[in-house]
Design a protein around this motif. Structure first.
Motif, short mmCIF file in Angstrom:
data_model
loop_
_atom_site.label_atom_id
_atom_site.label_comp_id
_atom_site.label_asym_id
_atom_site.label_seq_id
_atom_site.Cartn_x
_atom_site.Cartn_y
_atom_site.Cartn_z
N GLU A 10 39.40 41.39 44.66
CA GLU A 10 38.56 41.25 45.85
C GLU A 10 39.32 41.49 47.16
O GLU A 10 38.80 42.14 48.08
N GLY A 20 41.25 37.72 40.05
CA GLY A 20 40.02 37.94 40.80
C GLY A 20 40.30 38.12 42.28
O GLY A 20 39.70 38.98 42.95
N SER A 55 39.46 37.77 33.96
CA SER A 55 38.53 36.72 34.35
C SER A 55 38.54 35.58 33.34
O SER A 55 38.49 34.40 33.71
N ASP A 69 41.78 33.73 34.01
CA ASP A 69 41.67 32.98 35.27
C ASP A 69 40.87 31.70 35.05
O ASP A 69 41.28 30.61 35.47
#
Length: 417
Positions: free
Chosen positions: A322, A318, A209, A212
């Motif tokens: 997901e 991410g 994260s 990203d």
């Protein structure tokens, strides 16, 4: 007594000042230091060879990925009995990557047999080794890597005598080296004498994260800005003269300023490296597991891949969690699983008790490490205690090929348990 305190203070101060790694900015260090061997006495050429092996296929390998059917690894052996060290590569890197080869040269020069192992997030590992083809679950990843090491072990022993086994890794490979060691504490196949973790991630989801966000912010959440910046940087580089790695280490800030490369562009470059791996992971896991986010039909062996990568469109880690990991685990294990649930699988805390008591594990990281939060750093301190060595600066793996770091690593490996 006052004189004693003064002496201790001055001595500690001198020790702190003694570390003289030249790249003090974490982003400059990460970009330039991590691919620069700043040490003496390391052999330039070692008898490094590439080998392949097969694992039992868990499903049919897509036609366009058949070139990854064989699992690849690299080996350099001494001509006599010696200790062996497995080197686990960083995120997405192959066993033949520059950084892994540097570590192989370092350890081979120190008298070790060396075996280079690709990251579980490398395309070859994903296709030929990974059982579920959903990397990020530390235990599953560790089991995949452990299977590889188990198969390589008799291969090496058929060629040379091995004194003992050791394992080390950098970045994601550092994290995985601890997990592989945990599994071996149960299986007892290797009984690793030493485990050395270089700049490991603590929680893969959190670190991903951070990376990203680093890339997204650097391009102001618009990928078109990336292409504009790259063109500007390439133009600046084309007009530069005498810019070498040595010059960067001597005065990196001035050279970057002359080239008009800002800290934001450095962040963009770092983020891009990880984003490219995220794109690979998104596409390969999606296609291999028939998730149909990016391809809803069979890809022919020599088909043009452009349209598929257009659909991937700079997908993040991410997105992988997901769109692919969570639905995969929901379908196979628990339909109520969430992103937070899946993220827990990527945290070193799942082997917390083992890490606290494994005296053969040593860890190095940097105070300005860009893939760790303050909480992560505190966790490493609490878990490893005096088995953790924190350098004052070096970014992410930026100082791992610096002479002092190499000396510390080799001494730690030599000391053993």
């Amino acid at each position: 007594m006052k004189k004693l305190f003064l002496f201790l203070f001055l001595t500690m101060g001198l020790n702190l000042l003694a570390y003289d790694f030249p790249l003090k900015d974490p982003y400059i260090a990460t970009v330039f230091g991590s691919s620069t061997l700043m040490a003496k006495g390391i052999q330039e050429k070692i008898p490094l060879k590439y080998y392949t092996t097969n694992f039992v296929d868990t499903r049919e390998i897509p036609a366009n990925l058949e070139y990854q059917d064989d699992y690849k690894f690299t080996v350099a052996l001494q001509d006599k009995k010696a200790p062996l060290v497995f080197i686990l590569s960083g995120t997405g890197s192959s066993a033949s990557s520059l950084k892994t080869q540097y570590f192989q040269r370092i350890f081979y020069s120190a008298g070790y047999h060396v075996v280079g192992i690709s990251s579980i997030m490398n395309a070859n590992s994903l296709v030929s080794l990974s059982f579920e083809k959903i990397p990020g679950n530390l235990i599953n990843d560790g089991m995949d890597l452990y299977r590889a090491l188990e198969k390589i072990k008799p291969f090496v022993e058929s060629k040379v005598a091995v004194e003992n086994y050791n394992i080390m890794g950098y970045s994601l490979g550092g994290t995985h080296s601890a997990v592989v060691s945990f599994l071996d504490s149960k299986e007892k196949v290797f009984d690793f004498k030493n485990v050395f973790m270089v700049n490991p991630a603590v929680n893969l989801f959190d670190s991903a994260s951070l990376l990203d966000n680093m890339f997204d912010k650097s391009v102001n959440y618009n990928v078109d800005n990336f292409f504009i910046k790259i063109n500007e940087i390439l133009t600046a580089l084309s007009y530069s003269q005498g810019t070498s790695v040595d010059n960067f280490t001597k005065n990196p800030a001035k050279i970057l300023k002359d080239l008009k490369i800002s800290e934001n562009e450095l962040k963009m470059g770092i983020g891009l490296v990880f984003r490219l791996n995220a794109i690979d992971v998104n596409f390969l896991t999606d296609y291999s597991n028939q998730m149909k986010n990016y391809s809803d039909y069979k890809i022919e062996k020599y088909e043009n891949m452009g349209k598929y990568f257009e659909r991937v469109n700079f997908a993040t880690f991410g997105d992988y969690i997901e769109k692919i990991a969570v639905p995969y685990y929901q379908e196979r294990y628990n339909k109520n699983m969430t992103v937070k649930d899946v993220a827990k699988f990527s945290d070193l805390k799942i082997i917390d008790n083992y890490l606290k008591n494994a005296k053969n594990i040593k860890v190095v990281t940097n105070k300005d490490e860009i893939i760790l939060t303050k909480a992560h750093l505190n966790y490493l301190k609490k878990t490893f205690g005096d088995r953790l060595h924190i350098y004052p600066y070096g970014g992410h793996c930026g100082n791992m090929f610096y002479q002092e770091n190499i000396d510390y690593m080799l001494n730690a490996m030599k000391e053993g348990r």
